[in-house]
Structures are given as C-alpha cells and as structure tokens.
Design a protein around this motif. Sequence first.
Motif, PDB file in Angstrom:
ATOM      1  N   GLY A 114       0.790  -1.220   0.000  1.00  0.00           N
ATOM      2  CA  GLY A 114       0.000   0.000   0.000  1.00  0.00           C
ATOM      3  C   GLY A 114       0.821   1.268   0.000  1.00  0.00           C
ATOM      4  N   ASP A 115       2.135   1.158   0.104  1.00  0.00           N
ATOM      5  CA  ASP A 115       3.012   2.322   0.144  1.00  0.00           C
ATOM      6  C   ASP A 115       2.983   3.051  -1.199  1.00  0.00           C
ATOM      7  N   VAL A 116       3.089   4.380  -1.168  1.00  0.00           N
ATOM      8  CA  VAL A 116       3.132   5.166  -2.399  1.00  0.00           C
ATOM      9  C   VAL A 116       4.363   6.061  -2.396  1.00  0.00           C
ATOM     10  N   LEU A 117       4.368   7.098  -1.569  1.00  0.00           N
ATOM     11  CA  LEU A 117       5.509   8.012  -1.444  1.00  0.00           C
ATOM     12  C   LEU A 117       6.068   8.447  -2.805  1.00  0.00           C
ATOM     13  N   GLY A 118       5.184   8.987  -3.630  1.00  0.00           N
ATOM     14  CA  GLY A 118       5.622   9.503  -4.918  1.00  0.00           C
ATOM     15  C   GLY A 118       5.822   8.467  -5.990  1.00  0.00           C
ATOM     16  N   GLY A 119       5.392   7.260  -5.750  1.00  0.00           N
ATOM     17  CA  GLY A 119       5.582   6.201  -6.736  1.00  0.00           C
ATOM     18  C   GLY A 119       4.358   5.329  -6.883  1.00  0.00           C
ATOM     19  N   GLY A 368     -16.147   5.869  -8.124  1.00  0.00           N
ATOM     20  CA  GLY A 368     -15.923   5.061  -6.933  1.00  0.00           C
ATOM     21  C   GLY A 368     -14.565   4.404  -6.881  1.00  0.00           C
ATOM     22  N   LYS A 369     -13.915   4.275  -8.033  1.00  0.00           N
ATOM     23  CA  LYS A 369     -12.590   3.646  -8.039  1.00  0.00           C
ATOM     24  C   LYS A 369     -11.512   4.656  -7.623  1.00  0.00           C
ATOM     25  N   ARG A 370     -10.362   4.117  -7.257  1.00  0.00           N
ATOM     26  CA  ARG A 370      -9.233   4.967  -6.924  1.00  0.00           C
ATOM     27  C   ARG A 370      -8.880   5.853  -8.119  1.00  0.00           C
ATOM     28  N   ALA A 371      -8.539   7.078  -7.830  1.00  0.00           N
ATOM     29  CA  ALA A 371      -8.168   8.016  -8.893  1.00  0.00           C
ATOM     30  C   ALA A 371      -6.698   7.829  -9.253  1.00  0.00           C
ATOM     31  N   ASP A 372      -6.401   6.672  -9.807  1.00  0.00           N
ATOM     32  CA  ASP A 372      -5.073   6.374 -10.352  1.00  0.00           C
ATOM     33  C   ASP A 372      -5.150   6.679 -11.840  1.00  0.00           C
ATOM     34  N   LEU A 373      -4.478   7.746 -12.267  1.00  0.00           N
ATOM     35  CA  LEU A 373      -4.692   8.310 -13.583  1.00  0.00           C
ATOM     36  C   LEU A 373      -3.366   8.583 -14.273  1.00  0.00           C
ATOM     37  N   VAL A 374      -3.380   8.471 -15.603  1.00  0.00           N
ATOM     38  CA  VAL A 374      -2.215   8.862 -16.391  1.00  0.00           C
ATOM     39  C   VAL A 374      -2.692   9.717 -17.551  1.00  0.00           C
ATOM     40  N   VAL A 375      -2.051  10.868 -17.724  1.00  0.00           N
ATOM     41  CA  VAL A 375      -2.334  11.763 -18.846  1.00  0.00           C
ATOM     42  C   VAL A 375      -1.337  11.448 -19.954  1.00  0.00           C
ATOM     43  N   LEU A 376      -1.858  11.160 -21.153  1.00  0.00           N
ATOM     44  CA  LEU A 376      -1.034  10.782 -22.295  1.00  0.00           C
ATOM     45  C   LEU A 376      -1.289  11.753 -23.445  1.00  0.00           C
ATOM     46  N   ASP A 377      -0.221  12.148 -24.124  1.00  0.00           N
ATOM     47  CA  ASP A 377      -0.426  12.946 -25.326  1.00  0.00           C
ATOM     48  C   ASP A 377      -0.827  12.015 -26.469  1.00  0.00           C
ATOM     49  N   HIS A 378      -0.992  12.563 -27.659  1.00  0.00           N
ATOM     50  CA  HIS A 378      -1.525  11.738 -28.743  1.00  0.00           C
ATOM     51  C   HIS A 378      -0.494  10.793 -29.339  1.00  0.00           C
ATOM     52  N   GLU A 379       0.760  10.911 -28.897  1.00  0.00           N
ATOM     53  CA  GLU A 379       1.784   9.907 -29.238  1.00  0.00           C
ATOM     54  C   GLU A 379       1.950   8.910 -28.104  1.00  0.00           C
ATOM     55  N   GLY A 388      -4.006   7.838  -6.500  1.00  0.00           N
ATOM     56  CA  GLY A 388      -4.979   8.212  -5.495  1.00  0.00           C
ATOM     57  C   GLY A 388      -5.316   9.697  -5.543  1.00  0.00           C
ATOM     58  N   GLY A 389      -5.330  10.246  -6.740  1.00  0.00           N
ATOM     59  CA  GLY A 389      -5.674  11.654  -6.928  1.00  0.00           C
ATOM     60  C   GLY A 389      -4.543  12.617  -6.680  1.00  0.00           C
ATOM     61  N   ALA A 390      -3.406  12.143  -6.179  1.00  0.00           N
ATOM     62  CA  ALA A 390      -2.256  13.010  -5.871  1.00  0.00           C
ATOM     63  C   ALA A 390      -1.268  12.992  -7.025  1.00  0.00           C
ATOM     64  N   SER A 391      -0.893  14.165  -7.497  1.00  0.00           N
ATOM     65  CA  SER A 391       0.056  14.252  -8.595  1.00  0.00           C
ATOM     66  C   SER A 391       1.448  13.853  -8.130  1.00  0.00           C
ATOM     67  N   ILE A 392       2.114  13.043  -8.950  1.00  0.00           N
ATOM     68  CA  ILE A 392       3.519  12.741  -8.647  1.00  0.00           C
ATOM     69  C   ILE A 392       4.421  13.435  -9.654  1.00  0.00           C
ATOM     70  N   GLY A 393       3.837  14.387 -10.419  1.00  0.00           N
ATOM     71  CA  GLY A 393       4.662  15.226 -11.272  1.00  0.00           C
ATOM     72  C   GLY A 393       4.385  15.026 -12.743  1.00  0.00           C
ATOM     73  N   GLY A 394       4.842  15.996 -13.519  1.00  0.00           N
ATOM     74  CA  GLY A 394       4.734  15.935 -14.965  1.00  0.00           C
ATOM     75  C   GLY A 394       6.061  15.563 -15.581  1.00  0.00           C
ATOM     76  N   PHE A 395       6.023  15.000 -16.772  1.00  0.00           N
ATOM     77  CA  PHE A 395       7.232  14.464 -17.386  1.00  0.00           C
ATOM     78  C   PHE A 395       7.365  14.969 -18.832  1.00  0.00           C
TER      79      PHE A 395
END
Length: 395
Positions: A114-119, A368-379, A388-395
């Motif tokens: 269950g650990d996250v700490l930015g990962g 209702g599900k965990r907000a585990d999300l990834v933003v992808l460009d069109h490539e 869990g809804g917390a941003s771990i940064g942009g790349f």
Amino acid sequence: MAVTVFSNATLVLPDRVWPGATLAVTDGRISEIDQDLHVVDAIDLGGMYLAPGFVELHVHGGDGADFMDGTAEAFRTVCRCHARHGTTSLTPTSTVATGPQYDKFLNLCDELYGDVLGGARIVGSHFYGPYFARPARGCHPDQEFLVPNADNADRFTKLAAKMPLVVTVAPEIENAEWLVRTYAPRGVKFNAGHSHGTFSQVEAAVSWGVKHVDHLFCAMSDRARLRQTQAFPMRAGVLEATLYFDQLTTEVIADGKHLAPELLRLAYKAKGADRLALVTDSMRAVDMPDGEYWFGAEGSGERVRKKDGVGVTLDGTALASCVMGMDHCLRTMHFAAGVPLVEAVRMASLTPARILGLETEIGSLEVGKRADLVVLDHELNVRQVYVGGASIGGF
C-alpha cells in the motif's frame, strides 16, 4: 474534502474513447464523469488522453534498483521509476535467489504493502523463482530451486492472508500438484512459468488451480523444444497449451525486442484483450545508461548488459529482461502491433487488475474507483501521473 477536476479530457474507458469529458476526483477517488463542463480551477487537458493508471503484474527493477536488493529504499526507487512511465499499481517480483533473500523480499512486500511516497502503489507480491524448472531458468541466477514442501511453502505463502500473492510454478517439478492444490484454496494465485512442461502437464495444472501463464513465448516449451528431446509424434508444450485453454490468462513483454509485432498480434488474436495483459518484466536498467548490471540482488544476482534498448546476457546470445516502462509497451502494442487504443490500454490496466482480483478498486475510469490516472499525449507519451488523486509530477 479535496476535489480535483480535469476538463477537456479524452477519456479512455474500458469500451470506448470519450472526448470532451470532465472527470472529478474527491478524496482520492473518482467522484463524477460527465460531458465537458465549465469548472473554475479545473485542470484543462487540452484534449489529451486521460487513462487509468497502468497495473504491472511482473516487474523486477528500475532506476538502478532491484526488489531483491532487500531494502525499503530499493523498493521505493523501483516504484518511483515505474510511476514515471504511467504505472500506478504493481506487484514486486522476485528472482531466483537464496532462502534468506526470498524471506527478506516477502517481508518487505508485507512492510510496504500500500506504500506510495511519490511512486506506484504496491498492491501485492509476485513470488517468482524457487519453483522454476532449473533448465528453464533463463537469465535468472542459478541459485536456490526448491521442491515444494510444507516447510518452505508455509513460509512463502503467508502473505496471501493480507494481499494478492502470486506464486509461479513449473507444472513438471516434483510436488507441483501438491503445492497448488494445498495453497490455492488458501488464496494463493498460481501461475505457470519458466517451464519445459508438456501440453498435458499444463492441462493438469489448470485442473489443480493454475490460472495464468508468465510472459508468453518466453522461457517456455513448445513443439520445437520438446522435439529436441522426444521422439515422434511431435508434442505440444506450454506455449500451445496457453493459447489453447480459454481458462488461462497470460501476458506479453511488449517492448519490441522480446517479441516481434506478428507475435504480439498472434497473442492478441488468440487470447483477446480480456485474457492478455501487458507486462514489462523489466530489471534495474530502466532509465539507466547502457552497460553492465546485476539482474537480481546487487552483488549476488546474475550479470547482464543493457544494450540497444533491451537486456542481454554478457555474451550477447540471449535476452535478459526488459529495460522499458509500461508506456513503451503500450505504444508498441498500439502503433507496432496495431491493437486498438482502448484495448491496448485495457491490457495495461483493467485486465491485469482483474487477474489480481482488484478490478473493483483499480484498472478503469469508473466512479468510486481509486483516482489512479495517467495523462497521455496523442503519441502516448506520459505527461502527468496521479496516484490516489495526488500528482507525482509531470514528465
């Protein structure tokens, strides 16, 4: 109450792409999905894809660390590395090792569950190594291979009471049937893998309770391999059995190096997106320069080399693990193998979540599900990751 709203998003849902949508997150869970609305302070994605975070069933390392290094910092380093590639949930995967190293690995899976700490979040454990068939070990260290018995199996399977625990076993080894029949009813999930077994041995394993097969086409028997050691008639092996039995799910390393596009296409056609997961099976050289690395524990694993975008043995004659993240595998499956985007994303998210029994919590964009999300460009490059809804940064 913490609320985050994403607007002007192209949502990748399990069955379709939905452009011009809004997704709201409240206290770490998806709270609303609707047509694009004007919301003050919303994060405007400019039409980029918003997909579920990837779920990784089979991963050994990254960014210079391996789960077998035996430290909490090594675990977190690997989790941070793969989060940069869109993975938000993973099961640490062991290698062939020694008894104390196996115990340390399992203890850390327990401690950091269950650990996250930015990962990426640790959602289970993949215990992988002692129950291989030694001739099918591949690039794994030639260390402790065990005959299953109550002493070692009780010790290695106790985590199943707390989390999804996956154990890989070669069906042909001594006591394999006893192992699966004894511990599957106790909640352990069994894979077949690193095996030179026959079709009939896999068929038997399915009846015992084996439900999944590791990295299709890799470290497994097929008609050609069995022909080298047996007389006619030719016999089918693990490969053919995996394609044949609808009860079995499987996975592919879609890094573009292990399997050519036509093999990825074959796997997809035979198994379908709901029974085929994408995995990296990657080692510590992810996001690292070319050179030599330990596969497995630092100082006691197997020396391998990262070269030309893949791991290889030191003599260069065989592959030795992947060195890419899940985003690369997604791009390969979609652009090189021609799998529709919705289904390629499902193979990296909902399908592995279902294999782990976690599909009600993660793996798709549903209220209702965990907000585990990834933003992808069109490539399909990763632009933002949320765990869990917390941003771990942009790349």
